[in-house]
Design a protein around this motif. Structure first.
Motif, PDB file in Angstrom:
ATOM      1  N   SER A 147       0.520  -0.846   0.174  1.00 34.14           N
ATOM      2  CA  SER A 147       0.073  -0.123   0.296  1.00 34.14           C
ATOM      3  C   SER A 147       0.756   1.686  -0.188  1.00 34.14           C
ATOM      4  CB  SER A 147      -0.855  -0.080   1.221  1.00 34.14           C
ATOM      5  OG  SER A 147      -2.001  -1.334   1.202  1.00 34.14           O
ATOM      6  N   VAL A 148       1.943   1.077   0.080  1.00 32.84           N
ATOM      7  CA  VAL A 148       2.640   2.269   0.834  1.00 32.84           C
ATOM      8  C   VAL A 148       4.004   2.016   0.446  1.00 32.84           C
ATOM      9  CG1 VAL A 148       3.565   3.626   2.673  1.00 32.84           C
ATOM     10  CG2 VAL A 148       1.426   3.398   1.970  1.00 32.84           C
ATOM     11  N   SER A 174       1.513   6.614  -1.500  1.00 31.64           N
ATOM     12  CA  SER A 174       0.800   5.848  -1.198  1.00 31.64           C
ATOM     13  C   SER A 174       0.627   5.133  -2.934  1.00 31.64           C
ATOM     14  CB  SER A 174      -0.364   6.301  -1.597  1.00 31.64           C
ATOM     15  OG  SER A 174      -1.531   5.444  -1.738  1.00 31.64           O
ATOM     16  N   ASN A 232      -2.061   1.657   5.160  1.00 30.31           N
ATOM     17  CA  ASN A 232      -1.481   2.621   3.439  1.00 30.31           C
ATOM     18  C   ASN A 232      -1.660   3.982   4.540  1.00 30.31           C
ATOM     19  OD1 ASN A 232      -2.297   4.343   0.958  1.00 30.31           O
ATOM     20  ND2 ASN A 232      -4.910   4.136   2.054  1.00 30.31           N
TER      21      ASN A 232
END
Length: 122
Positions: free
Chosen positions: A30-31, A50, A100
């Motif tokens: 997600s990141v 992100s 996230n």
């Protein structure tokens, strides 16, 4: 097997640019973020992004000269570094996390690459 592989480092003169890449494999994240560690110093956060929204978060030291970006289709993150200075000399690391949240603490990133050396001469 999860892997993060950085590339694009090298030796350049002050004022020049470099673009680092980090290819992720084994799973989606997600990141993703960039950190660096200069000789004799602690590892420091540069920027995070992100993969879903493209939202970014920069450390004060990285904003302006450094730009983080991501190509989610290629599972590749980039760090464009402009107007490089000798104090930018460091090993640059790619990191990734599942949640996230654009975090700046290295303890919040579970996955790490091996690093790529950037050396800037005056």
């Amino acid at each position: 097997q999860v892997q993060l592989v950085e590339s694009g480092g090298g030796s350049v003169q002050a004022g020049r640019s470099l673009r680092l890449s980090c290819v992720a494999s084994g799973r989606a994240f997600s990141v993703m973020g960039w950190f660096r560690q200069a000789p004799g110093k602690e590892r420091e956060f540069i920027a995070a992004i992100s993969s879903a929204t493209g939202g970014t978060y920069y450390a004060d030291s990285g904003e302006g000269r450094f730009t983080i970006s991501i190509d989610s289709a290629k599972s590749t993150m980039y760090l464009q570094m402009n107007s490089l200075k000798p104090e930018d000399t460091a090993v640059y690391y790619c990191a990734a996390r599942s949640d996230n949240v654009l975090h700046y603490l290295e303890s919040q990133y579970k996955y790490w690459g091996q690093g790529t050396q950037v050396t800037v001469s005056s």
